[in-house]
Design an enzyme around this catalytic site. Structure first.
Site, PDB file in Angstrom:
ATOM      1  N   ASP A   1      51.756  45.883  41.886  1.00 15.39           N
ATOM      2  CA  ASP A   1      51.826  45.586  43.320  1.00 15.39           C
ATOM      3  C   ASP A   1      53.285  45.481  43.759  1.00 15.39           C
ATOM      4  O   ASP A   1      53.678  45.968  44.820  1.00 15.39           O
ATOM      5  CB  ASP A   1      51.080  44.276  43.606  1.00 15.39           C
ATOM      6  CG  ASP A   1      49.690  44.289  42.999  1.00 15.39           C
ATOM      7  OD1 ASP A   1      48.875  45.122  43.420  1.00 15.39           O
ATOM      8  OD2 ASP A   1      49.429  43.507  42.060  1.00 15.39           O
TER       9      ASP A   1
ATOM     10  N   HIS B   1      45.998  39.190  42.253  1.00 20.88           N
ATOM     11  CA  HIS B   1      46.029  40.653  42.205  1.00 20.88           C
ATOM     12  C   HIS B   1      44.705  41.154  42.792  1.00 20.88           C
ATOM     13  O   HIS B   1      43.754  41.452  42.070  1.00 20.88           O
ATOM     14  CB  HIS B   1      46.201  41.156  40.762  1.00 20.88           C
ATOM     15  CG  HIS B   1      45.946  42.637  40.655  1.00 20.88           C
ATOM     16  ND1 HIS B   1      46.792  43.569  41.209  1.00 20.88           N
ATOM     17  CD2 HIS B   1      44.925  43.332  40.113  1.00 20.88           C
ATOM     18  CE1 HIS B   1      46.303  44.780  40.997  1.00 20.88           C
ATOM     19  NE2 HIS B   1      45.161  44.666  40.342  1.00 20.88           N
TER      20      HIS B   1
HETATM   21  P1  NAI Z   1      38.876  52.275  31.464  1.00 23.60           P
HETATM   22  O1  NAI Z   1      37.441  52.001  31.811  1.00 23.60           O
HETATM   23  O2  NAI Z   1      39.374  53.669  31.409  1.00 23.60           O
HETATM   24  O3  NAI Z   1      39.166  51.620  30.042  1.00 23.60           O
HETATM   25  C1  NAI Z   1      38.783  50.328  29.698  1.00 23.60           C
HETATM   26  C2  NAI Z   1      38.572  50.310  28.199  1.00 23.60           C
HETATM   27  O4  NAI Z   1      38.316  48.966  27.800  1.00 23.60           O
HETATM   28  C3  NAI Z   1      37.385  51.143  27.727  1.00 23.60           C
HETATM   29  O5  NAI Z   1      37.823  52.055  26.728  1.00 23.60           O
HETATM   30  C4  NAI Z   1      36.414  50.104  27.169  1.00 23.60           C
HETATM   31  O6  NAI Z   1      35.703  50.588  26.052  1.00 23.60           O
HETATM   32  C5  NAI Z   1      37.379  49.000  26.757  1.00 23.60           C
HETATM   33  N1  NAI Z   1      36.760  47.687  26.604  1.00 23.60           N
HETATM   34  C6  NAI Z   1      35.753  47.134  27.310  1.00 23.60           C
HETATM   35  N2  NAI Z   1      35.430  45.928  26.813  1.00 23.60           N
HETATM   36  C7  NAI Z   1      36.272  45.699  25.787  1.00 23.60           C
HETATM   37  C8  NAI Z   1      36.416  44.639  24.861  1.00 23.60           C
HETATM   38  N3  NAI Z   1      35.619  43.563  24.906  1.00 23.60           N
HETATM   39  N4  NAI Z   1      37.391  44.720  23.928  1.00 23.60           N
HETATM   40  C9  NAI Z   1      38.160  45.811  23.862  1.00 23.60           C
HETATM   41  N5  NAI Z   1      38.051  46.864  24.694  1.00 23.60           N
HETATM   42  C10 NAI Z   1      37.128  46.804  25.648  1.00 23.60           C
HETATM   43  O7  NAI Z   1      39.730  51.377  32.460  1.00 23.60           O
HETATM   44  P2  NAI Z   1      41.281  51.506  32.810  1.00 23.60           P
HETATM   45  O8  NAI Z   1      41.444  52.443  33.930  1.00 23.60           O
HETATM   46  O9  NAI Z   1      42.061  51.708  31.573  1.00 23.60           O
HETATM   47  O10 NAI Z   1      41.550  50.041  33.396  1.00 23.60           O
HETATM   48  C11 NAI Z   1      41.472  48.898  32.577  1.00 23.60           C
HETATM   49  C12 NAI Z   1      41.478  47.630  33.423  1.00 23.60           C
HETATM   50  O11 NAI Z   1      42.710  47.480  34.103  1.00 23.60           O
HETATM   51  C13 NAI Z   1      40.397  47.582  34.509  1.00 23.60           C
HETATM   52  O12 NAI Z   1      39.855  46.264  34.516  1.00 23.60           O
HETATM   53  C14 NAI Z   1      41.171  47.817  35.775  1.00 23.60           C
HETATM   54  O13 NAI Z   1      40.530  47.240  36.898  1.00 23.60           O
HETATM   55  C15 NAI Z   1      42.451  47.109  35.456  1.00 23.60           C
HETATM   56  N6  NAI Z   1      43.609  47.464  36.277  1.00 23.60           N
HETATM   57  C16 NAI Z   1      44.485  46.466  36.613  1.00 23.60           C
HETATM   58  C17 NAI Z   1      45.606  46.717  37.351  1.00 23.60           C
HETATM   59  C18 NAI Z   1      46.545  45.616  37.729  1.00 23.60           C
HETATM   60  O14 NAI Z   1      47.469  45.894  38.488  1.00 23.60           O
HETATM   61  N7  NAI Z   1      46.415  44.385  37.251  1.00 23.60           N
HETATM   62  C19 NAI Z   1      45.888  48.084  37.821  1.00 23.60           C
HETATM   63  C20 NAI Z   1      44.958  49.077  37.378  1.00 23.60           C
HETATM   64  C21 NAI Z   1      43.856  48.767  36.644  1.00 23.60           C
END
Ligand code: NAI
Length: 328
Positions: A159, A187
């Site tokens: 952000d 966030h």
């Molecule tokens: P994604 O869905 O591509 O990947 C998430 C991964 O986490 C998947 O491979 C899944 O198998 C794994 N996962 C789920 N539960 C798990 C567990 N208990 N232990 C280990 N791995 C686990 O999602 P992406 O795009 O990589 O985003 C990840 C997170 O980051 C989302 O929650 C998203 O909302 C968040 N995010 C946060 C931002 C921020 O600024 N704080 C910005 C962008 C995304």
């Protein structure tokens, strides 16, 4: 040669993981002379995909990468961890209420907090990226009573970077001309990107902009809703920019923020600026000697006060909801 730093990444097979791991291994997380050992935590169904990413990491022959372990067990993943990047989370799916979302994430961040408590290195630093990031960080922190509370942080650096970029465009300057920008609160769409304390080439940023209408109706909503705009355009959520922000957050934490500037991070409140003690909320922070500290003494006018209070109220609601669910 230096002992490698243990870096654990959860959700390693996800989109952000794919953008993040290569930059960690190439030395951008900690610095160009610090070897790292990667631990990848995934759910069982995604371990194979994580193995594929590990094969590619091998194929890069990164001189700083001293090893990769892949596991679906949190205890193994966090044993001896120095830097924990908690990226994996349960996304909100159609028809899911907020309570369901918080509960599903409690099921992830509670055991991860416990595993960090049980096995992490004394200097462990935790960054939560997975949403709802502030409250997930609070859940993990509450289950790691032996780790100093301030070692748990959540990411608002994306952000912050988005706000820098929007402001630079508006004023026709470069991002390096801008200092002391702040993201306050959660966030989420309630976050408050604050220009009133920011400086552009030494001049107050709000005065340089001199356009309250733009600030209220364009700048703030563009920054706060940028995640949704990326999904709309790309058909997938921010990944490379999120990974980049995670790198920035940890790099600043470990190596310090530049003199005369600060950054934004969600850290445990000590009651500063009226944010209830114990909440993990975004503040202006400086990093010194490997610690994030909240910048003190800023004057908050009525406009900023109302925006900060609204975002903090949302964090209080989330905390109360996870309390009611018995997750903390
Ligand atoms: P994604 O869905 O591509 O990947 C998430 C991964 O986490 C998947 O491979 C899944 O198998 C794994 N996962 C789920 N539960 C798990 C567990 N208990 N232990 C280990 N791995 C686990 O999602 P992406 O795009 O990589 O985003 C990840 C997170 O980051 C989302 O929650 C998203 O909302 C968040 N995010 C946060 C931002 C921020 O600024 N704080 C910005 C962008 C995304």
């Amino acid at each position: 040669t230096r002992t490698p730093v243990n870096v654990t990444v959860t959700g390693a097979a996800g989109q952000i993981g794919y953008a993040l791991l290569f930059r960690i291994a190439s030395g951008h997380l900690l610095g160009p002379d610090v070897p790292v050992r990667l631990r990848l935590l995934e759910i069982p169904q995604a371990v194979k995909a994580a193995e594929g990413t590990a094969m590619e990491l091998d194929d890069c022959a990164f001189p700083l990468l001293s090893g990769i372990d892949i596991t679906d067990d949190a205890k193994t993943a966090f044993d001896g961890v120095n830097i924990a990047l908690l990226v994996g989370a349960r996304p909100r799916t159609k028809g899911m209420e907020r309570g369901d979302l918080l509960e599903a994430n409690g099921g992830i961040f509670k055991p991860q907090g416990e595993a960090i408590n049980a096995g992490a290195a004394d200097d462990v630093r935790v960054l939560v990226v997975g949403n709802p990031a502030n409250t997930n960080a609070l859940i993990a922190q509450q289950h790691a009573p032996d780790v100093p509370a301030e070692r748990f942080t959540a990411m608002t650096r994306l952000d912050h970077n988005r706000a820098l970029s929007q402001l630079a465009k508006k004023l026709g300057v470069t991002v390096s001309d801008i200092k002391k920008l702040t993201i306050w609160g959660n966030h989420s769409a309630t976050q408050y990107p604050d220009l009133f304390h920011a400086e552009v080439n030494g001049q107050n940023a709000a005065q340089a902009v001199n356009d309250q209408e733009w600030l209220e109706n364009t700048f703030i909503p563009t920054v706060a809703k940028r995640g949704a705009a990326i999904i709309e355009a790309r058909g997938a959520s921010s990944a490379a920019s999120a990974a980049n922000a995670a790198i920035d957050h940890v790099y600043s934490w470990v190596n310090g923020t530049p003199e005369g500037d600060w950054t934004s991070a969600a850290v445990v409140s000590d009651g500063s600026y009226g944010v209830p003690e114990g909440l993990i909320s975004s503040f202006p922070v400086v990093s010194k000697d490997g610690r994030y500290e909240i910048v003190q003494g800023l004057e908050i006018d009525d406009f900023s006060r109302a925006r900060i209070d609204a975002s903090v109220a949302e964090l209080v609601e989330e905390r109360d909801a996870v309390r009611a669910l018995g997750l903390i």
